[in-house]
Write a protein that holds these residues in place. Structure first.
Motif, mmCIF file in Angstrom:
data_model
loop_
_atom_site.group_PDB
_atom_site.id
_atom_site.type_symbol
_atom_site.label_atom_id
_atom_site.label_comp_id
_atom_site.label_asym_id
_atom_site.label_seq_id
_atom_site.Cartn_x
_atom_site.Cartn_y
_atom_site.Cartn_z
ATOM 1 N N LYS A 1 0.837 -1.213 0.000
ATOM 2 C CA LYS A 1 0.000 0.000 0.000
ATOM 3 C C LYS A 1 0.865 1.254 0.000
ATOM 4 O O LYS A 1 0.639 2.182 -0.786
ATOM 5 C CB LYS A 1 -0.922 0.008 1.222
ATOM 6 C CG LYS A 1 -2.055 -0.992 1.175
ATOM 7 C CD LYS A 1 -2.897 -0.916 2.443
ATOM 8 C CE LYS A 1 -4.049 -1.908 2.401
ATOM 9 N NZ LYS A 1 -4.873 -1.863 3.633
ATOM 10 N N THR A 2 1.851 1.283 0.880
ATOM 11 C CA THR A 2 2.705 2.471 0.960
ATOM 12 C C THR A 2 3.503 2.673 -0.322
ATOM 13 O O THR A 2 3.633 3.807 -0.803
ATOM 14 C CB THR A 2 3.675 2.374 2.158
ATOM 15 O OG1 THR A 2 4.471 1.189 2.033
ATOM 16 C CG2 THR A 2 2.922 2.332 3.467
ATOM 17 N N GLU A 3 4.004 1.584 -0.896
ATOM 18 C CA GLU A 3 4.810 1.720 -2.115
ATOM 19 C C GLU A 3 3.973 2.194 -3.297
ATOM 20 O O GLU A 3 4.436 2.988 -4.127
ATOM 21 C CB GLU A 3 5.498 0.398 -2.444
ATOM 22 C CG GLU A 3 6.618 0.025 -1.486
ATOM 23 C CD GLU A 3 7.690 1.095 -1.392
ATOM 24 O OE1 GLU A 3 8.028 1.694 -2.440
ATOM 25 O OE2 GLU A 3 8.174 1.349 -0.278
ATOM 26 N N LEU A 4 2.741 1.707 -3.400
ATOM 27 C CA LEU A 4 1.882 2.136 -4.509
ATOM 28 C C LEU A 4 1.538 3.613 -4.370
ATOM 29 O O LEU A 4 1.569 4.369 -5.349
ATOM 30 C CB LEU A 4 0.601 1.298 -4.542
ATOM 31 C CG LEU A 4 -0.355 1.601 -5.702
ATOM 32 C CD1 LEU A 4 0.318 1.350 -7.051
ATOM 33 C CD2 LEU A 4 -1.626 0.761 -5.596
ATOM 34 N N VAL A 5 1.220 4.038 -3.159
ATOM 35 C CA VAL A 5 0.884 5.450 -2.937
ATOM 36 C C VAL A 5 2.108 6.337 -3.133
ATOM 37 O O VAL A 5 2.009 7.419 -3.729
ATOM 38 C CB VAL A 5 0.282 5.637 -1.530
ATOM 39 C CG1 VAL A 5 0.165 7.121 -1.177
ATOM 40 C CG2 VAL A 5 -1.089 4.979 -1.444
ATOM 41 N N ARG A 6 3.270 5.890 -2.656
ATOM 42 C CA ARG A 6 4.493 6.672 -2.861
ATOM 43 C C ARG A 6 4.810 6.825 -4.348
ATOM 44 O O ARG A 6 5.249 7.885 -4.790
ATOM 45 C CB ARG A 6 5.670 5.992 -2.156
ATOM 46 C CG ARG A 6 5.722 6.264 -0.669
ATOM 47 C CD ARG A 6 6.830 5.509 0.008
ATOM 48 N NE ARG A 6 6.793 5.740 1.448
ATOM 49 C CZ ARG A 6 7.097 4.842 2.368
ATOM 50 N NH1 ARG A 6 7.465 3.623 2.000
ATOM 51 N NH2 ARG A 6 7.033 5.148 3.650
ATOM 52 N N HIS A 7 4.581 5.758 -5.095
ATOM 53 C CA HIS A 7 4.861 5.811 -6.528
ATOM 54 C C HIS A 7 3.962 6.828 -7.239
ATOM 55 O O HIS A 7 4.352 7.399 -8.264
ATOM 56 C CB HIS A 7 4.648 4.429 -7.143
ATOM 57 C CG HIS A 7 5.242 4.277 -8.509
ATOM 58 N ND1 HIS A 7 6.588 4.065 -8.732
ATOM 59 C CD2 HIS A 7 4.672 4.325 -9.743
ATOM 60 C CE1 HIS A 7 6.823 3.984 -10.025
ATOM 61 N NE2 HIS A 7 5.682 4.143 -10.664
ATOM 62 N N ALA A 8 2.772 7.053 -6.672
ATOM 63 C CA ALA A 8 1.803 7.969 -7.287
ATOM 64 C C ALA A 8 1.858 9.380 -6.707
ATOM 65 O O ALA A 8 1.115 10.259 -7.151
ATOM 66 C CB ALA A 8 0.392 7.412 -7.110
ATOM 67 N N ALA A 9 2.734 9.608 -5.733
ATOM 68 C CA ALA A 9 2.700 10.851 -4.960
ATOM 69 C C ALA A 9 3.052 12.099 -5.761
ATOM 70 O O ALA A 9 2.715 13.207 -5.336
ATOM 71 C CB ALA A 9 3.644 10.736 -3.758
ATOM 72 N N ILE A 10 3.704 11.949 -6.907
ATOM 73 C CA ILE A 10 4.004 13.106 -7.753
ATOM 74 C C ILE A 10 2.947 13.265 -8.840
ATOM 75 O O ILE A 10 2.386 14.347 -9.045
ATOM 76 C CB ILE A 10 5.397 12.975 -8.402
ATOM 77 C CG1 ILE A 10 6.479 12.910 -7.327
ATOM 78 C CG2 ILE A 10 5.649 14.151 -9.355
ATOM 79 C CD1 ILE A 10 6.660 14.158 -6.522
ATOM 80 N N VAL A 11 2.630 12.181 -9.538
ATOM 81 C CA VAL A 11 1.799 12.296 -10.742
ATOM 82 C C VAL A 11 0.322 12.543 -10.432
ATOM 83 O O VAL A 11 -0.348 13.300 -11.150
ATOM 84 C CB VAL A 11 1.953 11.052 -11.639
ATOM 85 C CG1 VAL A 11 3.330 11.000 -12.254
ATOM 86 C CG2 VAL A 11 1.659 9.771 -10.877
ATOM 87 N N ILE A 12 -0.222 11.912 -9.400
ATOM 88 C CA ILE A 12 -1.659 12.075 -9.130
ATOM 89 C C ILE A 12 -1.993 13.508 -8.703
ATOM 90 O O ILE A 12 -2.952 14.104 -9.213
ATOM 91 C CB ILE A 12 -2.147 11.057 -8.088
ATOM 92 C CG1 ILE A 12 -2.026 9.634 -8.649
ATOM 93 C CG2 ILE A 12 -3.598 11.341 -7.696
ATOM 94 C CD1 ILE A 12 -2.795 9.379 -9.923
#
Length: 385
Positions: A217-228
């Protein structure tokens, strides 16, 4: 005297008492059709979807449960008095193309129709649009809790809580403005925090997200933290030209160089204008397309997650991508759809590259203490616990 009593199901204006309670014509018809046809529905979320006049058509399971909860009486229906069918028409009207979701249209359409397999994309796109509408309402609100990343990801999803959404997203003070003002460092901080907060709530609405380990969960959200956040900022910006992004409180940024900000973050700003804002405006991306593209962007199997999670993410992502393509073909015709769909999907690659460069700029800025990150931001961006 005008009847101002509200429908107990969706809070639209009531047309009178139907099956024991004050209700609008839409909820009355929906309840009658459901009972008479003995229809069974399935909720795609937590069986706790919001039901109000703007999104009452999104989840038929939760709408029917709300009908029963507020007191609609199934025994009040009579087959002879409540026929189902086309009583005033000699034939069914021609099906119209699916349109962008809106509160006006949702009250006039007949959303209770059965979705056939060949048009299953309608159901997917509608659910994504409802999710996005709720996320944007939360973004526009003034609610911004202080909590850790773990608290954010492990707490109950607020977007699926109708009581919370009604109190904080619909009734609380919302951001608005009379005049534009150039953005400050504090404004950047504030809107990054808001968009990261909304991102965690958005993530929790996906069924596959619930089944992930905390690490995934944390890795998926971190991966999206710039683009979303970039997608939120660009798509929801009022149109003040191809070189200006405006936030809901009237703060804005454009190509003006900001000497107090690190060079890498200034570069990221120009990339957002050139690689995201300009293509969105040129393609005239509508709300349904944006909702699906944002979900595809968020569900990125390139995140540092387990192989099992990668497979689940990819399967969900492929399904949404197929349904987005079907929707665009149905809306635009094959030739135009191929061009627009290809251009939109290829933006994902460009944005991934932009995100990598932006994270490097953020790390450098943090190292030299150019930016004062909050503890939540550090957990999300750097993995500090």
């Amino acid at each position: 005297m005008e009847n101002k009593e509200l429908c107990l199901v969706c809070q639209d204006f009531s047309s009178g008492y139907h099956y024991g309670i004050p209700s609008c014509n839409g909820c009355k018809t929906f309840f009658r059709r459901t009972v008479m046809k003995k229809q069974k529905f399935v909720c795609q979320f937590d069986q706790n979807c919001p039901v109000d006049k703007s999104i009452r058509c999104a989840c038929r399971f939760c709408r029917f449960e709300k009908c029963l909860k507020v007191g609609m009486d199934q025994s009040a229906l009579q087959a002879s008095r409540d026929p189902i069918g086309y009583t005033k028409r000699t034939k069914k009207p021609e099906r119209r193309p699916m349109k962008e979701i809106s509160s006006d249209e949702s009250s006039n359409e007949s959303p209770e129709r059965q979705i056939t397999p060949t048009r299953s994309f309608e159901n997917t796109l509608n659910l994504l649009a409802v999710r996005e509408k709720s996320a944007n309402e939360l973004r526009l609100s003034s609610y911004l809790p202080k909590r850790s990343l773990k608290q954010a990801l492990c707490s109950k999803p607020l977007l699926n809580d109708p009581i919370f959404m009604n109190k904080h997203a619909s009734r609380s003070p919302r951001h608005n403005y009379d005049n534009l003002r150039f953005i400050t460092q504090d404004d950047y901080h504030y809107w990054h925090e808001r968009d990261w907060f909304v991102l965690t709530e958005y993530a929790k609405t996906f069924n596959i997200f619930k089944n992930m380990s905390y690490h995934d969960k944390t890795e998926l959200v971190r991966h999206a933290a710039i683009v979303i956040p970039v997608l939120n900022q660009v798509y929801n910006s009022p149109d003040h030209g191809l070189d200006t992004v405006v936030f809901p409180d009237g703060t804005y940024y454009d190509r003006t160089h900001e000497p107090t900000r690190p060079a890498g973050l200034n570069r990221k700003k120009y990339q957002v204008l050139d690689l995201v804002l300009k293509p969105f405006r040129e393609m005239e991306v509508n709300f349904n397309e944006f909702s699906a593209f944002k979900a595809i962007t968020f569900l990125n199997p390139d995140a540092d997650v387990s192989l099992e999670t990668k497979a689940a993410i990819n399967e969900e992502r492929v399904t949404i991508t197929k349904h987005l393509y079907s929707y665009m073909v149905q809306k635009d015709g094959l030739e135009k759809a191929i061009y627009r769909f290809g251009r939109l999907i290829l933006m994902g690659t460009t944005m991934s590259k932009m995100a990598c460069e932006s994270k490097e700029a953020v790390w450098i800025a943090d190292f030299f203490e150019n930016i004062g990150f909050t503890s939540f931001a550090k957990e999300l961006i750097f993995g500090d616990n």
